[in-house]
Design a protein around this motif. Sequence first.
Motif, PDB file in Angstrom:
ATOM      1  N   ILE A 228      14.630  28.162 -19.578  1.00  0.00           N
ATOM      2  CA  ILE A 228      14.901  28.416 -20.996  1.00  0.00           C
ATOM      3  C   ILE A 228      13.604  28.437 -21.809  1.00  0.00           C
ATOM      4  O   ILE A 228      13.390  29.314 -22.659  1.00  0.00           O
ATOM      5  CB  ILE A 228      15.873  27.357 -21.548  1.00  0.00           C
ATOM      6  CG1 ILE A 228      17.250  27.503 -20.891  1.00  0.00           C
ATOM      7  CG2 ILE A 228      16.013  27.489 -23.067  1.00  0.00           C
ATOM      8  CD1 ILE A 228      18.219  26.399 -21.248  1.00  0.00           C
ATOM      9  N   GLY A 229      12.717  27.488 -21.520  1.00  0.00           N
ATOM     10  CA  GLY A 229      11.509  27.367 -22.323  1.00  0.00           C
ATOM     11  C   GLY A 229      10.462  28.428 -22.057  1.00  0.00           C
ATOM     12  O   GLY A 229       9.777  28.884 -22.984  1.00  0.00           O
ATOM     13  N   PHE A 230      10.330  28.855 -20.788  1.00  0.00           N
ATOM     14  CA  PHE A 230       9.232  29.756 -20.438  1.00  0.00           C
ATOM     15  C   PHE A 230       9.684  31.167 -20.067  1.00  0.00           C
ATOM     16  O   PHE A 230       8.839  32.045 -19.903  1.00  0.00           O
ATOM     17  CB  PHE A 230       8.429  29.171 -19.274  1.00  0.00           C
ATOM     18  CG  PHE A 230       7.656  27.940 -19.641  1.00  0.00           C
ATOM     19  CD1 PHE A 230       6.396  28.041 -20.213  1.00  0.00           C
ATOM     20  CD2 PHE A 230       8.191  26.677 -19.447  1.00  0.00           C
ATOM     21  CE1 PHE A 230       5.687  26.907 -20.565  1.00  0.00           C
ATOM     22  CE2 PHE A 230       7.481  25.541 -19.792  1.00  0.00           C
ATOM     23  CZ  PHE A 230       6.230  25.650 -20.361  1.00  0.00           C
ATOM     24  N   LEU A 231      10.990  31.405 -19.933  1.00  0.00           N
ATOM     25  CA  LEU A 231      11.469  32.745 -19.596  1.00  0.00           C
ATOM     26  C   LEU A 231      12.409  33.309 -20.663  1.00  0.00           C
ATOM     27  O   LEU A 231      12.145  34.363 -21.236  1.00  0.00           O
ATOM     28  CB  LEU A 231      12.171  32.719 -18.226  1.00  0.00           C
ATOM     29  CG  LEU A 231      11.284  32.467 -17.016  1.00  0.00           C
ATOM     30  CD1 LEU A 231      12.120  32.451 -15.740  1.00  0.00           C
ATOM     31  CD2 LEU A 231      10.187  33.514 -16.899  1.00  0.00           C
ATOM     32  N   LEU A 232      13.507  32.601 -20.925  1.00  0.00           N
ATOM     33  CA  LEU A 232      14.515  33.138 -21.829  1.00  0.00           C
ATOM     34  C   LEU A 232      14.043  33.142 -23.284  1.00  0.00           C
ATOM     35  O   LEU A 232      14.219  34.130 -23.994  1.00  0.00           O
ATOM     36  CB  LEU A 232      15.817  32.338 -21.691  1.00  0.00           C
ATOM     37  CG  LEU A 232      16.532  32.458 -20.344  1.00  0.00           C
ATOM     38  CD1 LEU A 232      17.827  31.654 -20.349  1.00  0.00           C
ATOM     39  CD2 LEU A 232      16.815  33.914 -20.014  1.00  0.00           C
ATOM     40  N   THR A 233      13.448  32.040 -23.727  1.00  0.00           N
ATOM     41  CA  THR A 233      13.020  31.974 -25.127  1.00  0.00           C
ATOM     42  C   THR A 233      11.967  33.027 -25.459  1.00  0.00           C
ATOM     43  O   THR A 233      12.101  33.739 -26.475  1.00  0.00           O
ATOM     44  CB  THR A 233      12.497  30.562 -25.453  1.00  0.00           C
ATOM     45  OG1 THR A 233      13.523  29.595 -25.183  1.00  0.00           O
ATOM     46  CG2 THR A 233      12.091  30.468 -26.909  1.00  0.00           C
ATOM     47  N   PRO A 234      10.886  33.190 -24.660  1.00  0.00           N
ATOM     48  CA  PRO A 234       9.941  34.281 -24.972  1.00  0.00           C
ATOM     49  C   PRO A 234      10.570  35.663 -24.898  1.00  0.00           C
ATOM     50  O   PRO A 234      10.216  36.549 -25.681  1.00  0.00           O
ATOM     51  CB  PRO A 234       8.849  34.108 -23.902  1.00  0.00           C
ATOM     52  CG  PRO A 234       8.945  32.683 -23.487  1.00  0.00           C
ATOM     53  CD  PRO A 234      10.397  32.353 -23.552  1.00  0.00           C
ATOM     54  N   LEU A 235      11.524  35.846 -23.960  1.00  0.00           N
ATOM     55  CA  LEU A 235      12.177  37.147 -23.841  1.00  0.00           C
ATOM     56  C   LEU A 235      13.000  37.466 -25.079  1.00  0.00           C
ATOM     57  O   LEU A 235      12.918  38.576 -25.631  1.00  0.00           O
ATOM     58  CB  LEU A 235      13.056  37.175 -22.595  1.00  0.00           C
ATOM     59  CG  LEU A 235      13.876  38.451 -22.359  1.00  0.00           C
ATOM     60  CD1 LEU A 235      12.950  39.645 -22.177  1.00  0.00           C
ATOM     61  CD2 LEU A 235      14.784  38.287 -21.157  1.00  0.00           C
TER      62      LEU A 235
ATOM     63  N   LEU B 262       6.541  47.555 -27.094  1.00  0.00           N
ATOM     64  CA  LEU B 262       5.953  48.085 -25.858  1.00  0.00           C
ATOM     65  C   LEU B 262       6.332  47.221 -24.666  1.00  0.00           C
ATOM     66  O   LEU B 262       6.572  47.733 -23.565  1.00  0.00           O
ATOM     67  CB  LEU B 262       4.431  48.155 -25.998  1.00  0.00           C
ATOM     68  CG  LEU B 262       3.865  49.253 -26.896  1.00  0.00           C
ATOM     69  CD1 LEU B 262       2.368  49.063 -27.100  1.00  0.00           C
ATOM     70  CD2 LEU B 262       4.147  50.629 -26.303  1.00  0.00           C
ATOM     71  N   GLY B 263       6.382  45.897 -24.867  1.00  0.00           N
ATOM     72  CA  GLY B 263       6.795  45.001 -23.789  1.00  0.00           C
ATOM     73  C   GLY B 263       8.234  45.235 -23.379  1.00  0.00           C
ATOM     74  O   GLY B 263       8.564  45.219 -22.182  1.00  0.00           O
ATOM     75  N   VAL B 264       9.117  45.451 -24.355  1.00  0.00           N
ATOM     76  CA  VAL B 264      10.516  45.760 -24.037  1.00  0.00           C
ATOM     77  C   VAL B 264      10.603  47.085 -23.296  1.00  0.00           C
ATOM     78  O   VAL B 264      11.376  47.233 -22.330  1.00  0.00           O
ATOM     79  CB  VAL B 264      11.361  45.789 -25.320  1.00  0.00           C
ATOM     80  CG1 VAL B 264      12.769  46.295 -25.035  1.00  0.00           C
ATOM     81  CG2 VAL B 264      11.428  44.395 -25.945  1.00  0.00           C
ATOM     82  N   THR B 265       9.807  48.064 -23.721  1.00  0.00           N
ATOM     83  CA  THR B 265       9.783  49.367 -23.030  1.00  0.00           C
ATOM     84  C   THR B 265       9.335  49.202 -21.585  1.00  0.00           C
ATOM     85  O   THR B 265       9.927  49.786 -20.660  1.00  0.00           O
ATOM     86  CB  THR B 265       8.841  50.331 -23.764  1.00  0.00           C
ATOM     87  OG1 THR B 265       9.256  50.470 -25.122  1.00  0.00           O
ATOM     88  CG2 THR B 265       8.848  51.698 -23.092  1.00  0.00           C
ATOM     89  N   LEU B 266       8.306  48.393 -21.370  1.00  0.00           N
ATOM     90  CA  LEU B 266       7.825  48.126 -20.013  1.00  0.00           C
ATOM     91  C   LEU B 266       8.899  47.439 -19.183  1.00  0.00           C
ATOM     92  O   LEU B 266       9.119  47.797 -18.017  1.00  0.00           O
ATOM     93  CB  LEU B 266       6.569  47.263 -20.074  1.00  0.00           C
ATOM     94  CG  LEU B 266       5.948  46.821 -18.744  1.00  0.00           C
ATOM     95  CD1 LEU B 266       5.506  48.031 -17.932  1.00  0.00           C
ATOM     96  CD2 LEU B 266       4.767  45.893 -18.989  1.00  0.00           C
ATOM     97  N   ALA B 267       9.592  46.476 -19.779  1.00  0.00           N
ATOM     98  CA  ALA B 267      10.664  45.770 -19.056  1.00  0.00           C
ATOM     99  C   ALA B 267      11.812  46.715 -18.711  1.00  0.00           C
ATOM    100  O   ALA B 267      12.381  46.639 -17.617  1.00  0.00           O
ATOM    101  CB  ALA B 267      11.170  44.602 -19.897  1.00  0.00           C
ATOM    102  N   LEU B 268      12.140  47.623 -19.625  1.00  0.00           N
ATOM    103  CA  LEU B 268      13.223  48.577 -19.353  1.00  0.00           C
ATOM    104  C   LEU B 268      12.851  49.544 -18.233  1.00  0.00           C
ATOM    105  O   LEU B 268      13.706  49.925 -17.420  1.00  0.00           O
ATOM    106  CB  LEU B 268      13.557  49.350 -20.636  1.00  0.00           C
ATOM    107  CG  LEU B 268      14.247  48.546 -21.747  1.00  0.00           C
ATOM    108  CD1 LEU B 268      14.438  49.407 -22.984  1.00  0.00           C
ATOM    109  CD2 LEU B 268      15.581  47.982 -21.270  1.00  0.00           C
ATOM    110  N   ILE B 269      11.591  49.955 -18.189  1.00  0.00           N
ATOM    111  CA  ILE B 269      11.148  50.831 -17.095  1.00  0.00           C
ATOM    112  C   ILE B 269      11.275  50.105 -15.759  1.00  0.00           C
ATOM    113  O   ILE B 269      11.727  50.680 -14.758  1.00  0.00           O
ATOM    114  CB  ILE B 269       9.696  51.290 -17.339  1.00  0.00           C
ATOM    115  CG1 ILE B 269       9.621  52.184 -18.569  1.00  0.00           C
ATOM    116  CG2 ILE B 269       9.159  52.035 -16.114  1.00  0.00           C
ATOM    117  CD1 ILE B 269       8.217  52.570 -18.953  1.00  0.00           C
ATOM    118  N   MET B 270      10.890  48.819 -15.729  1.00  0.00           N
ATOM    119  CA  MET B 270      11.019  48.040 -14.500  1.00  0.00           C
ATOM    120  C   MET B 270      12.483  47.879 -14.105  1.00  0.00           C
ATOM    121  O   MET B 270      12.835  47.993 -12.922  1.00  0.00           O
ATOM    122  CB  MET B 270      10.375  46.675 -14.685  1.00  0.00           C
ATOM    123  CG  MET B 270       8.859  46.704 -14.797  1.00  0.00           C
ATOM    124  SD  MET B 270       8.170  45.042 -14.912  1.00  0.00           S
ATOM    125  CE  MET B 270       6.408  45.414 -14.947  1.00  0.00           C
TER     126      MET B 270
END
Length: 280
Positions: free
Chosen positions: A20-27, A253-261
């Motif tokens: 939650i602290g290092f993955l979900l919250t930053p996302l 841009l980060g969301v775009t990169l994540a969507l491409i992945m």
Amino acid sequence: MARFKLYPLLGLLPLALLVIGFLLTPLVNMVYQSFQSNDGTFGLQQYISIFSDPFYLQSIKNSLMISFISASIAIVIAAVGGYSISRLASRKNKIMVMITNMTSYFEGIPLAFSFIILLGNNGLFTLLFSQLGLNVFQAFDLYSWIGLIVVYIYFQIPFAMMLLLPTYQGLKEDWRYASNLLGGSNLSYWLHIGLPILMPGIIGTYTILFANSLGAYATAYAMVGSTYNLLPLQIGSLIAGDVFLQPNLASALGVTLALIMLLALWVNGRIMRKVRRDLK
């Protein structure tokens, strides 16, 4: 009884807090900021800026191109190298697996620094061959697209070999003997038995290599800085640059990169399901 079942769940509490602290919250924060305009309003302004600006479109295109080229070359070399390691005797196999495992973690800034020392303009090998009168690296520029692709391939190969080694263990030597007894050649064995068995693992590994190179930042930054227009470098410059800081645009841009992945993983899943159906 319910209290007894609760105790194992309490052991997962540190992992849950970490996720939650290092993955979900930053996302969640990144997605939230990506819809926030510079004036504080919400909308698709950041995404419109990305897909209407040729500069950012070029960064996406360049990242996809370098990921496709490096992953394609690396998977071929790793497939051959991984199979060769799997055919070694037990002791030699363990030694090679240990070396491959160590080199698979050699990436980022240390890897770029090593290439600069060895193959840079004043690198060890560059100067050595030049003094010997052998201009082997005269036409090779480490700080060009070719040099960047070579470095990407280098850190992709051992990583791919480690992922492919368990797949090669699924090949049984009895299948080759059975194919030979039935009059099959080595080519027919690989076409009808070996490659169909290995194909899901190869496709899955290729997808991981593609995503791995698509998000690589430290190696590219240490090699070329902001000279070449790559998507991870643009994200880094927007949140830690020296001139204009635009965290909201960087989030988009980060969301775009994540969507491409995610799209690459979705395509991989579809292909692997089809391959498994054909095997049945």
